[in-house]
Design a protein around this motif. Structure first.
Motif, short mmCIF file in Angstrom:
data_model
loop_
_atom_site.label_atom_id
_atom_site.label_comp_id
_atom_site.label_asym_id
_atom_site.label_seq_id
_atom_site.Cartn_x
_atom_site.Cartn_y
_atom_site.Cartn_z
N LEU A 47 43.14 30.58 31.33
CA LEU A 47 42.71 30.04 31.83
C LEU A 47 41.95 28.50 31.62
O LEU A 47 41.16 28.46 32.46
N ARG A 49 44.36 27.00 32.83
CA ARG A 49 45.29 26.97 34.58
C ARG A 49 46.20 26.13 34.30
O ARG A 49 46.77 24.90 34.55
N TYR A 102 44.94 32.73 36.11
CA TYR A 102 43.25 32.11 35.63
C TYR A 102 42.97 33.86 36.02
O TYR A 102 42.55 34.25 35.48
N GLN A 103 43.20 34.07 37.52
CA GLN A 103 42.35 35.19 37.59
C GLN A 103 42.95 36.69 37.06
O GLN A 103 42.02 37.06 36.74
N TYR A 106 40.63 35.50 33.52
CA TYR A 106 39.32 35.33 34.29
C TYR A 106 39.02 37.69 34.16
O TYR A 106 37.88 37.66 33.65
N THR A 107 39.29 37.88 34.95
CA THR A 107 39.06 38.83 35.77
C THR A 107 38.97 40.18 33.95
O THR A 107 37.87 40.75 34.19
N ASN A 110 35.79 37.61 31.53
CA ASN A 110 34.68 37.25 31.53
C ASN A 110 33.74 38.31 31.27
O ASN A 110 33.47 39.76 31.03
#
Length: 126
Positions: A47, A49, A102-103, A106-107, A110
């Motif tokens: 998160l 990066r 990150y994706q 984050y997915t 969140n």
């Protein structure tokens, strides 16, 4: 906390802003655990990066690219990556890995996704 057999998670954590700053100060984060429940560092690095290499423990396969997971037999991955960065002088870590990690994090992490997961869970309980 040890003597009282209490969880110290609420007192033994740094503020999110400090965690973010610390991860952004390092060039690489390495998880070298043999056994691990999380580790929290996998999510934090993803998160913020920060490039992260990890042994195949806990959440590693769920949140970081397979190329960044190493074992005793494949530890040369880290050395090769560092040597490649040194040769390129101040080279940034490969963005594909940072963006992938990150994706993934984050997915899952969140707030909207958590709400949807809890709604589905509650609906299934009824």
């Amino acid at each position: 906390y040890i003597e009282k057999v209490e969880d110290d998670i609420w007192v033994n954590n740094l503020p999110e802003e400090t965690i973010n700053l610390l991860y952004n100060l390092v060039d690489i984060y390495i998880v070298n655990s043999k056994i691990e429940g999380g580790p929290k560092a996998i999510l934090e690095a993803a998160l913020t990066r920060t490039i992260i290499f990890s042994t195949d423990v806990g959440l590693a396969r769920e949140f970081i690219h397979d190329d960044l997971i190493y074992s005793e037999e494949t530890i040369q991955k880290i050395a090769a990556w560092i040597n490649n960065c040194i040769k390129k002088e101040n080279a940034k870590p490969e963005e594909k890995y940072i963006n992938y990690n990150y994706q993934k994090a984050y997915t899952v992490m969140n707030e909207g996704n958590f709400l949807e997961r809890y709604k589905k869970l509650i609906a299934n309980l009824k």
